[in-house]
Scaffold this active site. Structure first.
Site, PDB file in Angstrom:
ATOM      1  N   LYS A 174       0.900  -1.310   0.163  1.00  0.00           N
ATOM      2  CA  LYS A 174      -0.053   0.043   0.045  1.00  0.00           C
ATOM      3  C   LYS A 174       1.092   1.471   0.107  1.00  0.00           C
ATOM      4  CE  LYS A 174      -1.720   3.334   2.343  1.00  0.00           C
ATOM      5  NZ  LYS A 174      -1.897   4.042   1.631  1.00  0.00           N
ATOM      6  N   GLU A 250       9.856   2.556  10.048  1.00  0.00           N
ATOM      7  CA  GLU A 250      11.108   3.600  10.148  1.00  0.00           C
ATOM      8  C   GLU A 250       9.851   4.598   9.878  1.00  0.00           C
ATOM      9  OE1 GLU A 250      13.905   3.270   9.784  1.00  0.00           O
ATOM     10  OE2 GLU A 250      14.076   0.970  10.013  1.00  0.00           O
ATOM     11  N   CYS A 284      13.205  11.557   5.825  1.00  0.00           N
ATOM     12  CA  CYS A 284      13.752  11.949   7.477  1.00  0.00           C
ATOM     13  C   CYS A 284      14.738  12.034   7.322  1.00  0.00           C
ATOM     14  CB  CYS A 284      13.049   9.941   7.912  1.00  0.00           C
ATOM     15  SG  CYS A 284      14.808   9.031   6.126  1.00  0.00           S
ATOM     16  N   GLU A 383       8.473  17.326  14.277  1.00  0.00           N
ATOM     17  CA  GLU A 383       8.906  17.096  12.721  1.00  0.00           C
ATOM     18  C   GLU A 383       8.536  18.243  11.333  1.00  0.00           C
ATOM     19  OE1 GLU A 383       8.315  13.503  10.778  1.00  0.00           O
ATOM     20  OE2 GLU A 383       9.840  13.759   9.932  1.00  0.00           O
TER      21      GLU A 383
END
Ligand code: NAD
Length: 482
Positions: A174, A250, A284, A383
């Protein structure tokens, strides 16, 4: 280019869903890339069942054939990296060179894991009981659910799909619904591999809350490898734990690049630009916190701001572009809100952070540098995922190290220094899965492990030979002759 609808690949067939999603170029909102079929929960189930039926015959396919299938996919990706990289840049927004590089790297993952197919060695041991021999072999886990984010539409998925297939597993993938074309293009290449039994690989484009949720709640899968945000990762962990399904995550980050007083200034500025602003900072591994020794602070921030002011912001497909758009209107608004809140809390914006009027209507923001920030500010805790880096002053090495580690995340950390002892201590004491010395925090290889500590990762490492831990199950067999 055909505008679709592009379909999902389930059980060896291209299938439509009940609805479609429209893929829009974030560099040019008037450019509709195409329509992509959205799968429903029933199709998730069909994909999982197809994968279960096919997995055994794929695992029993001779190693030579398995090697050839993976190699063929890798070779095609590399050969078509210019064309597919262009499409990737068009839907995600990253500059062309980065788009092509991502597709080429995806090909390298496949050829690397093709070679790993032929390196599947077991171990033998004598039993503590006489006359008994033991063999220890690795077997596929079974059906692996792969869920990937939008910022590396192809690479983040390939670093899961390639090892999953190499070790004899079936895959249900997905991708992120914002970037369906790269997913479809990869699935199209995989779908043409005649030696891959139908159902071994499945693509289900769909909403995370529906298709993703159905996949992670499935009791019929054996493992989920997820890359994305911490908030969704926690949902994946809970859902898979309930069914005792193996899980690897992750997640997000808040990476620091430390610039020491003895740093080579050019190296430091280059590392900050590459680490903080490539991919519009939507990585990331991005250096979103620049922790700078006070003795070099003023020279460093001036030099960096000069470089940032000179960068060309524009459409991903424009060869001159150095900073592309951010991925969506929602992302742009979120980044601006972070900058405003930081300014309110006392940060000073030295440059950037403004919407840019380019030749086309896209989500463009000029690269921003904030100074006078401290590590307690929200912008240095959460973030931001945009072309923004914040400078935090450090008194000395100990202070810089403490600031680096004062975060809930731990993906990458970097230091720019000429001092061997500082480099050595940083390598050992930085709480991160990947440490860079005199290099940007972004930019990793494919043949070595990748992953983080603390809230950046969960489970075993991805990439290189370390991927074997996740994609195989160990079987210990005791054999007595006669
Ligand atoms: P996201 O968490 O919003 O989405 C990731 C994927 O999860 C998408 O495919 C999404 O559709 C799916 N999803 C959403 N809700 C779900 C649910 N309830 N169940 C199952 N799946 C669901 O992340 P994003 O915005 O696509 O990507 C950005 C994030 O990814 C950032 O946090 C970034 O740091 C992280 N990231 C991490 C790495 C790494 O290796 N550590 C690499 C790239 C990106």
């Amino acid at each position: 280019m055909n505008t679709g609808p592009y379909l999902n690949w389930i059980g060896g067939e291209w299938l439509a869903g009940n609805t479609t999603t429209t893929n829009i170029n974030p560099s040019d909102l008037s450019d509709t890339i195409g329509e992509y079929a959205l799968a429903d929960a029933g199709q998730v189930e069909s994909a999982v069942e197809a994968a279960r039926s096919a997995q055994r015959s794929w695992a029993e396919t001779g190693l030579e054939k398995r090697y050839q299938v993976l190699h063929a996919i890798g070779d095609e990706l590399m050969a078509r990296s210019a064309e597919l990289g262009r499409e990737l840049s068009r839907e995600e927004g990253k500059p062309l060179a980065e788009g092509k590089g991502e597709v080429y790297r995806s090909g390298q993952f496949f050829t690397y894991y093709a070679a790993e197919v032929l390196r599947q060695m077991g171990e033998t041991a004598d039993s503590v009981r006489p006359g008994i021999e033991i063999d220890i072999r690795r077997e596929p886990v079974g059906v692996v659910g792969v869920i990937s984010p939008w910022n590396f539409p192809m690479a983040t998925a390939v670093w899961k799909i390639a090892p999953a297939l190499a070790f004899g597993n079936a895959v249900v993938w997905k991708p992120a619904e914002l970037v369906p074309h790269s997913a479809w293009a990869l699935a199209e290449i995989i779908s043409r591999q005649a030696d891959l039994p139908a159902g071994t690989f499945n693509l289900i484009i769909g909403k995370g809350s529906m298709v993703g949720q159905a996949l992670i709640e499935s009791k019929r899968i054996h493992a989920v490898s997820f890359t994305g945000s911490l908030a969704v990762g926690q949902k994946v962990l809970l859902a898979t734990a309930k069914n005792m399904v193996r899980c690897q995550l992750e997640l997000g980050s808040k990476n620091a690049l430390v610039v020491m007083d003895d740093a080579n200034l050019d190296t430091a500025v280059q590392a900050a630009v590459a680490g903080g602003y490539s991919g519009s900072g939507q990585k990331c591994t991005a250096s979103s916190r620049l922790i700078v020794h006070e003795a070099i602070h003023d020279r460093f921030v001036e030099a960096l701001a000069d470089k940032l002011r000179a960068m060309t912001v524009g459409p991903g497909l424009d060869e001159a572009t150095q900073v592309g758009p951010v991925v969506s209107a929602q992302a742009l608004a979120g980044i601006e809100a972070h900058i405003q809140a930081a300014e309110k809390a006392g940060a000073k914006r030295l440059c950037g952070g403004e919407r840019v009027n380019a030749a086309t209507d896209g989500h463009f923001l000029s690269p921003a540098l904030l100074v006078d920030t401290d590590n307690t500010m929200t912008i240095n805790r959460e973030e931001v995922f945009g072309p923004v880096a914040c400078v935090i002053k450090a008194r000395d090495f100990e202070h810089a190290l403490a600031l680096t580690n004062d975060t809930e995340y731990g993906l990458t950390a970097g230091i720019i220094t000429e001092s061997l002892s500082h480099a050595y201590r940083f390598k050992r004491e930085a709480q991160a899965g990947c440490v860079m010395v005199n290099l940007a925090t972004a930019g990793t290889d494919y043949h070595v492990p990748f992953g983080g500590t603390k809230a950046s990762s969960f489970g075993t490492r991805e990439q290189g030979q370390y991927a074997r831990e996740f994609y195989t199950e160990v079987k210990t067999t005791y054999i007595k002759a006669g």
